[in-house]
Design an enzyme around this catalytic site. Structure first.
Site, PDB file in Angstrom:
ATOM      1  N   ASP A   8       0.860  -1.184   0.000  1.00 16.99           N
ATOM      2  CA  ASP A   8       0.000   0.000   0.000  1.00 16.99           C
ATOM      3  C   ASP A   8       0.892   1.227   0.000  1.00 16.99           C
ATOM      4  O   ASP A   8       1.768   1.364   0.864  1.00 16.99           O
ATOM      5  CB  ASP A   8      -0.909   0.017   1.237  1.00 16.99           C
ATOM      6  CG  ASP A   8      -2.031  -1.011   1.152  1.00 16.99           C
ATOM      7  OD1 ASP A   8      -2.120  -1.697   0.121  1.00 16.99           O
ATOM      8  OD2 ASP A   8      -2.803  -1.120   2.117  1.00 16.99           O
ATOM      9  N   ASP A 129     -15.060  -2.844  -1.994  1.00 16.09           N
ATOM     10  CA  ASP A 129     -14.727  -2.632  -0.592  1.00 16.09           C
ATOM     11  C   ASP A 129     -16.020  -2.399   0.171  1.00 16.09           C
ATOM     12  O   ASP A 129     -16.851  -1.584  -0.246  1.00 16.09           O
ATOM     13  CB  ASP A 129     -13.813  -1.419  -0.437  1.00 16.09           C
ATOM     14  CG  ASP A 129     -12.578  -1.516  -1.331  1.00 16.09           C
ATOM     15  OD1 ASP A 129     -12.092  -2.647  -1.536  1.00 16.09           O
ATOM     16  OD2 ASP A 129     -12.111  -0.477  -1.817  1.00 16.09           O
TER      17      ASP A 129
END
Length: 243
Positions: A8, A129
């Protein structure tokens, strides 16, 4: 069954967030490319990268770091975060990405996703998500009224390579994958599903080897891998034995 190590990106660094909160970021490596090479050397066969700044901004922000990764490793890389147009998609694929992940745009403009999947077969994944079973967008800053399964079903037959399903309520807190909702999604659609969010220990890896989990394409591991809760070589070997 593929185990995807995650990188990330925030402000050019390799970080992990807690519950998707940009203010709760832990820096694990100043060099994302070095981290990617480490994962390749450990025997992983596919890398998952998210441009966190890009997810909020709606455009690629950590592009230089992604390009460094692509220039450093040979294994395939998939990228999500801030990819919102066909031009973005084409640019990234031309730079050597194996797959782009479309998230917010999958909610806002599903026709663009379908067009991209048709134009770039096997190269377009959808990132879904969820918070409390509802789809979140704009870097998880907003929650829609769409259910995960309803959104996923919009892309049946469109040529989408995979659905990457993240349970935000479990992301970065090592509480274990939400197996019930992940497997429910995988059984509801024909598109391959990749589990993300919460993978906590070798118990989750062993859970991936059970027959009912074979409907999944794989799972993404982040904090547990960085913290040493997952032994990469043991995990990869377990999944290969179960294949």
């Amino acid at each position: 069954m593929i185990l995807f190590p995650a990188i990330d990106l925030k402000d050019g660094q390799c970080v992990r967030l807690k519950l998707g909160d940009m203010n709760q970021a832990t820096v694990f490596n100043d060099s994302p490319a070095a981290q990617a090479k480490s994962f390749e050397d450990q025997g992983f066969e596919y890398l998952h990268v998210v441009d966190l700044n890009g997810a909020f901004a709606g455009e690629s922000i950590n592009g230089a770091a992604v390009e460094d990764i692509l220039n450093t490793v040979k294994f395939p890389v998939q990228l999500g975060g801030g990819i919102r147009t066909l031009a973005h998609i084409e640019t990234w694929l031309s730079k050597g990405l194996s797959r782009v992940i479309l998230g917010t745009v999958a909610v806002r403009d599903p026709e663009l996703v379908k067009a991209a999947a048709a134009a770039f077969p096997g190269k377009v994944a959808v990132g879904i998500d969820a918070k409390g079973g509802k789809v979140a967008v704009e870097g998880w800053a907003e929650t829609s009224e769409l259910s995960v399964i309803d959104l996923a079903k919009r892309f049946e037959g469109a040529g989408v390579a995979a659905i990457i399903y993240t349970d935000i309520d479990r992301d970065g807190i090592l509480s274990g994958i939400n197996w019930d909702s992940t497997l429910e999604l995988a059984r509801a659609i024909s598109i391959p599903v990749i589990a993300s969010g919460g993978l906590a220990s070798m118990d989750d890896i062993r859970r991936m080897t059970r027959p009912d989990a074979k409907v999944l394409e794989g799972a993404i591991t982040g904090r547990a891998l960085y913290d040493g809760r997952i032994d990469s070589r043991e995990a990869i070997a377990l999944l290969k034995q179960a294949a």
